[in-house]
Design a protein around this motif. Structure first.
Motif, PDB file in Angstrom:
ATOM      1  N   LYS A 115      34.619  73.439 -86.598  1.00 37.84           N
ATOM      2  CA  LYS A 115      35.504  74.554 -86.251  1.00 37.84           C
ATOM      3  C   LYS A 115      34.870  75.364 -85.127  1.00 37.84           C
ATOM      4  CE  LYS A 115      38.355  74.546 -90.060  1.00 37.84           C
ATOM      5  NZ  LYS A 115      38.529  73.077 -90.036  1.00 37.84           N
ATOM      6  N   ARG A 116      35.738  75.984 -84.357  1.00 36.47           N
ATOM      7  CA  ARG A 116      35.233  76.852 -83.310  1.00 36.47           C
ATOM      8  C   ARG A 116      36.054  78.137 -83.282  1.00 36.47           C
ATOM      9  NH1 ARG A 116      39.223  77.098 -79.778  1.00 36.47           N
ATOM     10  NH2 ARG A 116      40.330  75.249 -79.066  1.00 36.47           N
ATOM     11  N   ARG A 117      35.557  79.108 -82.533  1.00 35.19           N
ATOM     12  CA  ARG A 117      36.315  80.345 -82.333  1.00 35.19           C
ATOM     13  C   ARG A 117      37.183  80.175 -81.086  1.00 35.19           C
ATOM     14  NH1 ARG A 117      31.213  82.120 -83.988  1.00 35.19           N
ATOM     15  NH2 ARG A 117      31.215  83.530 -85.770  1.00 35.19           N
ATOM     16  N   PRO A 118      38.081  81.157 -80.835  1.00 36.69           N
ATOM     17  CA  PRO A 118      38.876  81.059 -79.595  1.00 36.69           C
ATOM     18  C   PRO A 118      37.984  81.128 -78.364  1.00 36.69           C
ATOM     19  CG  PRO A 118      39.827  82.679 -81.087  1.00 36.69           C
ATOM     20  CD  PRO A 118      38.512  82.291 -81.679  1.00 36.69           C
TER      21      PRO A 118
ATOM     22  N   CYS B 174      24.956  83.282 -71.683  1.00 34.92           N
ATOM     23  CA  CYS B 174      24.196  83.842 -72.806  1.00 34.92           C
ATOM     24  C   CYS B 174      24.911  83.622 -74.133  1.00 34.92           C
ATOM     25  CB  CYS B 174      23.961  85.334 -72.592  1.00 34.92           C
ATOM     26  SG  CYS B 174      25.492  86.308 -72.633  1.00 34.92           S
ATOM     27  N   GLN B 175      26.217  83.423 -74.073  1.00 37.83           N
ATOM     28  CA  GLN B 175      27.057  83.165 -75.249  1.00 37.83           C
ATOM     29  C   GLN B 175      27.071  84.303 -76.269  1.00 37.83           C
ATOM     30  OE1 GLN B 175      26.289  79.140 -76.716  1.00 37.83           O
ATOM     31  NE2 GLN B 175      25.771  78.504 -74.662  1.00 37.83           N
ATOM     32  N   ASP B 176      26.728  85.512 -75.831  1.00 41.03           N
ATOM     33  CA  ASP B 176      26.781  86.671 -76.735  1.00 41.03           C
ATOM     34  C   ASP B 176      28.207  86.953 -77.196  1.00 41.03           C
ATOM     35  OD1 ASP B 176      24.116  86.956 -76.485  1.00 41.03           O
ATOM     36  OD2 ASP B 176      24.177  88.653 -75.076  1.00 41.03           O
ATOM     37  N   CYS B 177      29.172  86.578 -76.371  1.00 46.49           N
ATOM     38  CA  CYS B 177      30.568  86.851 -76.716  1.00 46.49           C
ATOM     39  C   CYS B 177      31.025  86.043 -77.926  1.00 46.49           C
ATOM     40  CB  CYS B 177      31.458  86.562 -75.513  1.00 46.49           C
ATOM     41  SG  CYS B 177      31.147  84.942 -74.780  1.00 46.49           S
ATOM     42  N   ILE B 178      30.435  84.869 -78.134  1.00 48.71           N
ATOM     43  CA  ILE B 178      30.962  83.975 -79.172  1.00 48.71           C
ATOM     44  C   ILE B 178      30.846  84.584 -80.574  1.00 48.71           C
ATOM     45  CG2 ILE B 178      30.835  81.670 -80.207  1.00 48.71           C
ATOM     46  CD1 ILE B 178      30.057  80.600 -77.446  1.00 48.71           C
TER      47      ILE B 178
ATOM     48  N   CYS C 119      34.629  90.728 -77.718  1.00 47.59           N
ATOM     49  CA  CYS C 119      33.894  89.818 -76.838  1.00 47.59           C
ATOM     50  C   CYS C 119      33.573  90.518 -75.513  1.00 47.59           C
ATOM     51  CB  CYS C 119      34.691  88.542 -76.601  1.00 47.59           C
ATOM     52  SG  CYS C 119      36.343  88.820 -75.959  1.00 47.59           S
ATOM     53  N   VAL C 120      34.529  91.277 -75.014  1.00 42.66           N
ATOM     54  CA  VAL C 120      34.338  91.983 -73.747  1.00 42.66           C
ATOM     55  C   VAL C 120      33.208  93.003 -73.892  1.00 42.66           C
ATOM     56  CG1 VAL C 120      35.443  93.478 -72.029  1.00 42.66           C
ATOM     57  CG2 VAL C 120      36.753  91.663 -73.118  1.00 42.66           C
TER      58      VAL C 120
ATOM     59  N   ALA D 153      30.487  87.556 -81.251  1.00 43.88           N
ATOM     60  CA  ALA D 153      31.112  88.882 -81.260  1.00 43.88           C
ATOM     61  C   ALA D 153      32.622  88.823 -81.452  1.00 43.88           C
ATOM     62  CB  ALA D 153      30.790  89.607 -79.953  1.00 43.88           C
ATOM     63  N   CYS D 154      33.174  87.633 -81.388  1.00 41.76           N
ATOM     64  CA  CYS D 154      34.628  87.458 -81.496  1.00 41.76           C
ATOM     65  C   CYS D 154      35.137  88.082 -82.798  1.00 41.76           C
ATOM     66  CB  CYS D 154      34.963  85.962 -81.466  1.00 41.76           C
ATOM     67  SG  CYS D 154      36.709  85.603 -81.697  1.00 41.76           S
TER      68      CYS D 154
END
Ligand SMILES: Cc1cc2nc3c(=O)[nH]c(=O)nc-3n(C[C@H](O)[C@H](O)[C@H](O)COP(=O)(O)OP(=O)(O)OC[C@H]3O[C@@H](n4cnc5c(N)ncnc54)[C@H](O)[C@@H]3O)c2cc1C
Ligand code: FES
Lengths: 674, 178
Positions: free
Chosen positions: A276-279, A252-256, A320-321, A258-259
């Motif tokens: 660029k990307r997030r961790p 679902c990539q909801d964590c991305i 993210c969690v 939310a980082c």
């Protein structure tokens, strides 16, 4: 060594191989000489021994002349030993009553003096005649084939091979070291020469692989060890931690978003660092599997550990969690896992890497921001790339009004790589077309030769000429920002000797693209070693035969496909992948392999029980019978190297096909002829 | 032997690397000296020092051993095992008065057809400069020496028990067995 054996009756054949052998070796003379040797009943020379009539000749002679040994002097046994063994068998003899003499690769092709080459052929033939008298009838062992296949590398080659095999109902384990499958092709916007959209042809295939019931994709994983033999390999796979429970993540990539990093901040590998990307990230929208990954090097929840590695710090708020919620897919405690798989055959499809443009410092990559590599441009013109397909330079806003594309960077160059990378002319023209389409800029191609061998490729070149793309013939000397005239001010100047016009030119441009060549992967040597393959002098994996066995390796059961074997375009890659899959399926369908019976055994009565052989065996095939005080060999584990045989102090170990008698008689035979 | 002397080399090549490299030299039509005769073994680890001694005693002027590079042996480490035996053998050969250039070990990978050419040419040239090893002749000479010694002893001891002649026989056997 008096054995109850019947009289040795040898048939000897020397092959002309057209003129390949006959031009340098006097074949009739060799046949005549061998005919005088003891034990030789008949000795013939023939134009093509490997042809049907040639093989027929052997069979007929065995029957008519009651031959019980056969020697053929022709090409390398690595090429035709199986052919002649089978003819020997069809003639009614045990196939191991045959021996082969290599007078082509080791003689006629490498020598220039006919008399010398002929005497060498005689000496080698004599050795074989001496040796074959000692040959014994042996049985091959049938080993069953595990029907599961390992495919290493999931670029277009690995994907296509895996699909082909899986569609026939066989299981495939597909190992890819990146978090997503797709390889280089996943980065392209369009592909030459048809300019069809790469994503449209590749991504459906990727998701088919991901969901195929017969394919197990092990992404972000690497093979670390391979044990066993054709038909039955045990492979050890290292599963790198992505800190995500692959079963629980639904993509679902909801964590991305939310980082805790509100904005993507870190160089994005998939976009060649242009984005660029997030961790916590997914390499690109259609990545397969659709599972995110957390990069411990940038994630705040990790810190530097004592051994320099990353350990969990638990310092982050872990938003993210929170976003993942009760799916609970994020798992910071994940560690590297080692798994083992049993497979019968392997296709290695590990692809290529591009030449590091920094190794050609005269072109200024890394020094001048607006010098790009071809892969960077692939991302820049890509509708799903970091700029959404908007071609802007590194300042993030200005469009180039003129672009120079330098061909053959790290190809066809004695200082770097001598080979032609085969796809650069074509992809350079593809990029020229796309850059022109996106920006309307003037495009200059600097080439040594334009190489367009392929269906529709020359036509593509003509189309580019019609589009008004400039082609300047000459190897570029340097790219500089040193302006000599006002209109060079603020530009990159390409200095080149135009070999058609016959003078040195300076062409000022806004953007330079380096068409970097294709090289073996950094770790090609390790992979080669692991699978017991060979590499050619450039470092690409070596095929068993350049024409007749292009996807086989010298190791049975291990096949190669795609750019890991040498630079090639997608059509050729897919063709090779299909060929490798067919080889695997043929092996599986046959169900078994015949194993060369060159294993060793111990003569119990002669073994002194000194145990010196035991630690020498790399396969722990030698065991010790405490009761008898003698060593013995587990034949199933023995692979037939003969190391124990060569070092047994009491001479009590015998290697089939290479026993002492056979080798000593060969040595003697080779030297008996002046 | 009355013909013009040319060095004769026996080579033991492992199947997976060096033999394949020699095939590659052929396929690439590289040209090298015709003095080498190759015997194929599965691995250099199979090479018994006796093979080398046998080749020298039967008239080779030099022996070349070819195996996979360290770490590349098809059977993991046969080449290391060979290397150890080789070091010992070299010392022994030195004691026997055999020049070190006559026995050479080379790691040659399947891609190194060019190296096969180079090594064979180098070795042929070096050995041509050294001249014949002539082991068969030397053995014949040693045999004659031993025989005459035996005869002398026998003459001195008055030919009593016959142990003299059997002694000569064993000596001869041992020599032939080297
Ligand atoms: C800039 C550029 C543009 C191009 N454009 C075109 C084009 O338009 N049309 C065309 O026909 N061709 C094009 N090509 C050529 C094309 O990229 C290749 O033909 C194709 O990618 C080869 O596929 P492959 O699967 O063999 O290798 P790759 O695409 O390199 O895939 C290899 C895969 O194996 C993985 N891998 C590597 N080592 C290991 C390992 N040890 N363990 C596990 N996995 C591993 C890699 O991560 C990768 O996913 C282009 C090439 C370049 C450089
Ligand atoms: S296989 Fe080449 S040295 Fe062992």
């Amino acid at each position: 060594m008096a054995k109850q054996e019947q009289e040795v009756r040898i048939g000897f054949y020397v092959c002309h191989c057209g003129t390949n052998i006959a031009a340098m070796v006097d074949c009739p003379e060799v046949a005549q000489f061998v005919g005088t040797l003891p034990g030789v009943v008949l000795s013939k020379d023939y134009k093509y021994m490997c042809s049907d009539p040639g093989q027929e000749l052997i069979q007929q002679d065995i029957r008519e002349h009651r031959l019980n040994r056969v020697v053929v002097a022709s090409c390398s046994p690595l090429l035709h030993e199986p052919t002649f063994r089978s003819a020997t068998e069809k003639g009614g003899l045990n196939q191991f009553y045959f021996h082969m003499v290599n007078i082509r690769e080791h003689d006629s092709w490498v020598h220039t003096d006919r008399a010398e080459a002929t005497s060498k052929a005689k000496a080698l033939a004599q050795a074989a005649v001496h040796r074959v008298a000692h040959h014994k009838p042996l049985e091959t062992k049938r080993v069953s084939i595990n029907p599961t296949t390992l495919v290493v590398g999931a670029g277009i080659a690995g994907i296509h091979a895996a699909m082909t095999i899986a569609n026939s109902g066989k299981k495939v384990i597909l190992v890819e070291r990146e978090p997503t499958i797709g390889g280089h092709m996943a980065k392209f916007d369009k592909t030459f020469p048809t300019l069809d959209c790469a994503a449209c042809i590749l991504t459906p295939k990727m998701s088919d692989v991901g969901s195929h019931e017969n394919i197990q994709v092990l992404s972000y994983s690497e093979v670390t060890k391979v044990d066993g033999f054709v038909g039955n390999y045990t492979v050890t796979v290292k599963r790198k931690p992505r800190y995500i429970d692959e079963e629980a993540c639904i993509g679902c990539q909801d964590c991305i978003p939310a980082c805790v990093f509100k904005q993507p901040k870190f160089a994005d590998e998939f976009n060649e660092g242009l984005g660029k990307r997030r961790p916590v990230y997914i390499p690109f929208p259609q990545a397969t599997p659709q599972i995110v990954a957390i990069d411990p090097n940038t994630c705040l929840n990790f810190k530097k550990g004592e051994d320099g590695g990353r350990v969990v710090s638990d310092k982050c708020k872990k938003t993210c969690v929170e976003a993942c919620g009760d799916k609970n897919a994020i798992d910071f405690t994940q560690v590297e896992r080692i798994e083992e798989y049993e497979v019968g055959s392997v296709i290695v499809a590990t692809g290529f890497q591009t030449f590091d443009a920094r190794r050609a410092p005269a072109y200024g990559y890394g020094r001048f921001p607006n010098v790009y590599t071809s892969l960077e441009i692939e991302r820049l013109v890509n509708a799903s790339g970091p700029t959404g397909g908007h071609v802007v330079m590194r300042d993030g806003k200005s469009e180039p009004r003129s672009v120079g594309i330098i061909h053959c960077v790290g190809s066809r160059d004695k200082k770097t790589n001598v080979w032609c990378s085969r796809v650069c002319c074509m992809y350079s023209m593809k990029l020229a077309h796309l850059l022109k389409e996106h920006t309307g800029a003037e495009i200059y191609n600097f080439y040594i030769d334009v190489r367009t061998p392929g269906k529709g490729y020359e036509e593509f070149y003509n189309k580019l000429l019609d589009e008004g793309v400039h082609f300047i013939r000459g190897r570029v000397g340097e790219v500089t920002d040193w302006a000599m005239t006002p209109d060079e001010e603020g530009k990159l100047v390409i200095r080149v000797e135009d070999t058609l016009a016959g003078y040195v030119r300076r062409i000022p441009v806004d953007m330079v693209v380096l068409a970097t060549g294709l090289e073996p992967q950094q770790d090609a040597q390790d992979v080669r070693r692991m699978f017991n393959m060979s590499c050619g002098s450039e470092g690409f994996f070596l095929e068993r035969h350049p024409k007749l066995a292009p996807v086989n390796t010298f190791n049975d059961g291990i096949y190669i496909a795609g750019a890991c074997q040498g630079p090639k375009d997608i059509p050729d890659t897919v063709a090779q992948a299909g060929a490798a899959a067919a080889e695997v399926l043929a092996l599986i369908d046959k169900g078994f392999v015949e194993q060369e019976p060159n294993t060793a055994f111990i003569l119990e009565d002669e073994c002194s029980g000194c145990k010196s052989c035991i630690p020498l065996c790399p396969y722990t095939a030698i065991l010790f019978d405490e009761g008898k005080g003698r060593a013995y060999i587990n034949e199933a584990l023995c692979k037939g190297c003969g190391t124990c045989v060569g070092s047994c102090p009491s001479g009590s170990i015998v290697q089939n096909l290479f026993d002492d008698e056979e080798i000593f008689s060969e040595i003697e035979g080779v030297l008996a002829y002046e | 032997m009355s013909k013009e002397w040319k060095p004769r080399l026996v080579a033991f090549f492992c199947n997976w690397c060096t033999y394949t490299a020699a095939d590659l030299a052929g396929v690439s039509r590289l040209k090298y000296a015709p003095n080498v005769r190759v015997i194929r073994l599965m691995c250099s680890g199979r090479i018994d020092p006796q093979f080398i001694l046998e080749a020298l005693t039967k008239g080779a002027d030099g022996v070349l051993i070819g195996g996979c590079h360290p770490n590349d042996c098809h059977y993991v480490e046969g080449n290391y095992k060979m290397l150890r035996r080789f070091q010992l053998l070299k010392r022994m050969l030195g004691d026997m008065g055999i020049e070190p250039e006559r026995v050479r070990l080379e790691w040659i990978s399947a891609a190194e057809g060019e190296k096969v050419r180079r090594v064979v040419n180098e070795m042929t040239e070096q050995i041509a400069n050294l001249g014949p090893l002539g082991m068969p002749g030397r053995f014949a000479e040693w045999d004659r020496e031993v025989e005459s010694l035996a005869a002398q002893i026998e003459a001195r001891e008055g030919g009593g028990c016959g142990c003299g002649s059997s002694g000569a026989e064993t000596a001869e056997k041992e020599v032939a067995h080297v």
